[in-house]
Motif scaffolding. Structure first.
Motif, PDB file in Angstrom:
ATOM      1  N   CYS A  93       0.833  -1.208   0.000  1.00 34.84           N
ATOM      2  CA  CYS A  93       0.000   0.000   0.000  1.00 34.84           C
ATOM      3  C   CYS A  93       0.870   1.261   0.000  1.00 34.84           C
ATOM      4  O   CYS A  93       0.550   2.248  -0.668  1.00 34.84           O
ATOM      5  CB  CYS A  93      -0.926   0.008   1.214  1.00 34.84           C
ATOM      6  N   ALA A  94       1.965   1.219   0.759  1.00 34.25           N
ATOM      7  CA  ALA A  94       2.866   2.373   0.802  1.00 34.25           C
ATOM      8  C   ALA A  94       3.457   2.650  -0.583  1.00 34.25           C
ATOM      9  O   ALA A  94       3.587   3.810  -0.998  1.00 34.25           O
ATOM     10  CB  ALA A  94       3.983   2.127   1.816  1.00 34.25           C
ATOM     11  N   SER A  95       3.809   1.604  -1.304  1.00 32.12           N
ATOM     12  CA  SER A  95       4.354   1.777  -2.657  1.00 32.12           C
ATOM     13  C   SER A  95       3.307   2.389  -3.581  1.00 32.12           C
ATOM     14  O   SER A  95       3.624   3.246  -4.425  1.00 32.12           O
ATOM     15  CB  SER A  95       4.810   0.429  -3.206  1.00 32.12           C
ATOM     16  N   ILE A  96       2.062   1.947  -3.441  1.00 31.05           N
ATOM     17  CA  ILE A  96       0.982   2.482  -4.272  1.00 31.05           C
ATOM     18  C   ILE A  96       0.765   3.958  -3.968  1.00 31.05           C
ATOM     19  O   ILE A  96       0.578   4.787  -4.872  1.00 31.05           O
ATOM     20  CB  ILE A  96      -0.310   1.670  -4.049  1.00 31.05           C
ATOM     21  N   ILE A  97       0.818   4.317  -2.675  1.00 32.12           N
ATOM     22  CA  ILE A  97       0.660   5.725  -2.294  1.00 32.12           C
ATOM     23  C   ILE A  97       1.791   6.560  -2.879  1.00 32.12           C
ATOM     24  O   ILE A  97       1.571   7.620  -3.463  1.00 32.12           O
ATOM     25  CB  ILE A  97       0.629   5.856  -0.755  1.00 32.12           C
ATOM     26  N   SER A  98       3.016   6.075  -2.716  1.00 29.27           N
ATOM     27  CA  SER A  98       4.176   6.809  -3.213  1.00 29.27           C
ATOM     28  C   SER A  98       4.112   7.002  -4.728  1.00 29.27           C
ATOM     29  O   SER A  98       4.355   8.098  -5.254  1.00 29.27           O
ATOM     30  CB  SER A  98       5.459   6.063  -2.819  1.00 29.27           C
ATOM     31  N   SER A  99       3.735   5.939  -5.444  1.00 30.46           N
ATOM     32  CA  SER A  99       3.636   6.030  -6.907  1.00 30.46           C
ATOM     33  C   SER A  99       2.525   6.974  -7.324  1.00 30.46           C
ATOM     34  O   SER A  99       2.674   7.771  -8.258  1.00 30.46           O
ATOM     35  CB  SER A  99       3.398   4.638  -7.490  1.00 30.46           C
ATOM     36  N   SER A 100       1.392   6.915  -6.606  1.00 29.03           N
ATOM     37  CA  SER A 100       0.263   7.785  -6.932  1.00 29.03           C
ATOM     38  C   SER A 100       0.640   9.245  -6.758  1.00 29.03           C
ATOM     39  O   SER A 100       0.340  10.094  -7.616  1.00 29.03           O
ATOM     40  CB  SER A 100      -0.936   7.446  -6.036  1.00 29.03           C
ATOM     41  N   GLU A 101       1.289   9.546  -5.657  1.00 30.36           N
ATOM     42  CA  GLU A 101       1.670  10.937  -5.399  1.00 30.36           C
ATOM     43  C   GLU A 101       2.682  11.425  -6.437  1.00 30.36           C
ATOM     44  O   GLU A 101       2.642  12.582  -6.864  1.00 30.36           O
ATOM     45  CB  GLU A 101       2.236  11.057  -3.979  1.00 30.36           C
ATOM     46  N   ARG A 102       3.589  10.525  -6.861  1.00 33.21           N
ATOM     47  CA  ARG A 102       4.564  10.896  -7.893  1.00 33.21           C
ATOM     48  C   ARG A 102       3.862  11.192  -9.205  1.00 33.21           C
ATOM     49  O   ARG A 102       4.161  12.190  -9.876  1.00 33.21           O
ATOM     50  CB  ARG A 102       5.582   9.763  -8.080  1.00 33.21           C
TER      51      ARG A 102
END
Length: 560
Positions: A93-102
């Motif tokens: 989930c953290a990776s998905i959040i980070s990618s989304s924000e990028r």
């Protein structure tokens, strides 16, 4: 930190660092309002700290290389794959959040879809982080620091044990590293590094035990700092956003009656009060300080005032009605009976002038002073007035359900109706039980005099969890209250519980009930302690008379 000594600030900051660095925490707390609110403060501060640390670590490790096309697929995989659990699921989930924000910052083609995925991933991360941190924090409530509780603390494997509103009087009995005590009861000075009787021959002295207690910094433990306000100091040092917990510290201080000595909260208590006011969680008003400002009708608010007793008013419903009629103050607003806080300033002022005219100087100081309202709670509820909130917490603890009280503290304004109704039911039963027990002692004329002490022995007729409140209730209406302290004895599974209470005037003349309970109990093979104005002990059955004799010897030498 404002308004605290450099030494206290240093110790508080060190305690905050210790909590931050601990992987898992056991919180041990007392079952009264001060203890339950302390537990709510400590639990919330610990949880926020661990949520922040875990989230930061996961986000720092997150892989932010996912493309728009991969986001939805990865999120669904994370949410639906039962084999992906714990931190692995959190990391996804953290990776998905980070990618989304990028992607959002770089201007992706399908911004709406990415934002929806980001929101879902954040909700999922919050949910799982919440569950993961819950596993790292446990709470144990204790009626007293008895040998069984001490044994549980000694054997617990947690990396930190945080003892709230308990522990100071038993410090030399702990042989364990990583103990944090936030308490206000008179400390055990066997080998205490800040005491004149310091001796480094005690085994506990070699262990890593931190103690934040107002008494160790020249303050009064019964008026200038309670368990909740001292615990709040540590929570505030952990994170300035914990200022919203100051309201719970105010409730704890009022539950411990720390506002009575000088008509308001002082010392460390005043720090929590200022924070709560600045955060909009508490408002302060000089007013009559009887119980039930939010929930009792005006007549009952005056009728049940007995600390101090008001001539022509206390226990006199007819007299209350006559007063209100004479002052032209309506008791109803339409079909609803008015409470004290429904009255306007002029109406309150007229009643207050009459009440104070019936009292002497000391009684006036007790009846009128600072009151504390929690304005974010609904009107006419037990949670809007600090004293009533504290009574609700006390009720939960006295009826073996301190967990419900702590849940209310943790949830604060977001507490659900079912939880609040459960706590309210405890309060109703508690009030009825206190009234029943008080009437029982008085009607059976069980109060006796032994030299310099009033006392009663209720055996198994009242519960050990309420005997102290009953003693205080009887003492407040007893004609001897300015001359003698009072003790109540009740039978328990492990012996006899003794609760002692006094008037502030006797304390000013030298009375220290904590010393009385400690020395007299040890003399008969028991243990005890507390405050100069209120203390308790547990002694073996059959030793009551000897205990009373020793206690009286001490009391008569203490009082001028």
């Amino acid at each position: 930190m404002r308004n605290i000594s450099p030494e206290l600030e240093k110790d508080v900051l060190e305690a905050a660092r210790t909590v931050h660095e601990s992987d898992d925490v056991l919180i041990v707390s007392h079952i009264d309002a001060d203890g339950i609110s302390s537990a709510g403060i400590a639990y919330t501060a610990c949880k926020r700290s661990k949520i922040h640390k875990l989230t930061q670590r996961l986000m720092g490790q997150a892989n932010s290389t996912l493309t728009e096309e991969e986001l939805e697929q990865k999120l669904e995989s994370a949410l639906s794959n039962d084999n992906l659990v714990g931190e692995h699921r959190l990391a996804r989930c953290a990776s998905i959040i980070s990618s989304s924000e990028r992607l959002l910052s770089s201007g992706c083609s399908d911004e709406g879809s990415v934002r929806a995925i980001l929101q879902r991933a954040k909700e999922e991360l919050d949910t799982f982080v919440d569950k993961e941190t819950d596993k790292k924090i446990r709470v144990l409530f204790a009626k007293k620091m008895d040998p069984d509780t001490i044994k549980k603390i000694q054997n617990d494997p947690s990396s930190l044990i945080w003892i709230c509103d308990l522990g100071s009087g038993y410090k030399s009995q702990f042989c364990k590293d990583k103990l944090l005590i936030t308490d206000h009861h008179i400390p055990d000075t066997n080998g205490h590094p800040k005491s004149q009787s310091c001796t480094q021959t005690k085994l506990w002295f070699t262990f890593n035990i931190s103690e934040i207690n107002p008494i160790n910094y020249g303050l009064e433990g019964s008026t200038e700092g309670c368990g909740a306000t001292v615990t709040y100091l540590v929570a505030r040092a952990m994170d300035k956003d914990n200022i919203d917990l100051a309201q719970l510290a105010v409730v704890g201080a009022c539950g411990d009656m720390q506002d009575h000595a000088i008509k308001g909260l002082s010392g460390i208590n005043s720090i929590a009060l200022k924070d709560a006011v600045e955060n909009g969680d508490v408002s302060v008003e000089d007013d009559l300080r009887f119980f039930g400002r939010e929930t009792r009708t005006v007549i009952n608010y005056l009728k049940y005032s007995n600390n101090p007793t008001i001539p022509e008013i206390s226990d006199n419903g007819v007299g209350c009605s006559r007063l209100l009629k004479a002052l032209d103050i309506p008791i109803k607003d339409g079909s609803s009976f008015r409470t004290w806080n429904d009255l306007n300033k002029d109406e309150k002022s007229r009643i207050t002038d009459f009440v104070l005219s019936k009292l002497n100087g000391d009684e006036q100081s007790n009846a009128f002073g600072q009151t504390y309202t929690l304005p974010k709670y609904p009107r006419h509820t037990e949670y809007r007035d600090a004293k009533e909130f504290a009574t609700m917490l006390n009720s939960c603890g006295r009826y073996d359900d301190p967990e419900t009280g702590m849940e209310v503290c943790v949830a604060r304004h977001n507490a659900g109706k079912e939880l609040l109704d459960k706590a309210k039911k405890h309060r109703s039963e508690h009030t009825e039980n206190i009234n029943r027990c008080t009437q029982l002692i008085l009607e059976k004329q069980m109060v006796k005099i032994c030299r310099g002490t009033l006392y009663f022995h209720a055996h198994d007729m009242i519960e050990e969890t309420v005997v102290g409140i009953v003693v205080g209730s009887i003492l407040s209406r007893n004609p001897h209250k300015y001359d003698m302290p009072m003790m109540g004895f009740v039978d328990t599974d492990d012996g006899v519980k003794v609760s002692a209470r006094s008037d502030r005037n006797l304390v000013n003349r030298g009375l220290n009930l904590s010393a009385v309970m400690n020395i007299a109990a040890e003399h008969v093979g028991g243990y005890g302690g507390g405050h100069n104005i209120a203390a308790g002990a547990t002694i073996p059955k059959g030793m009551e008379r000897k205990f009373l004799d020793v206690a009286n010897d001490i009391i008569l030498t203490q009082i001028d």
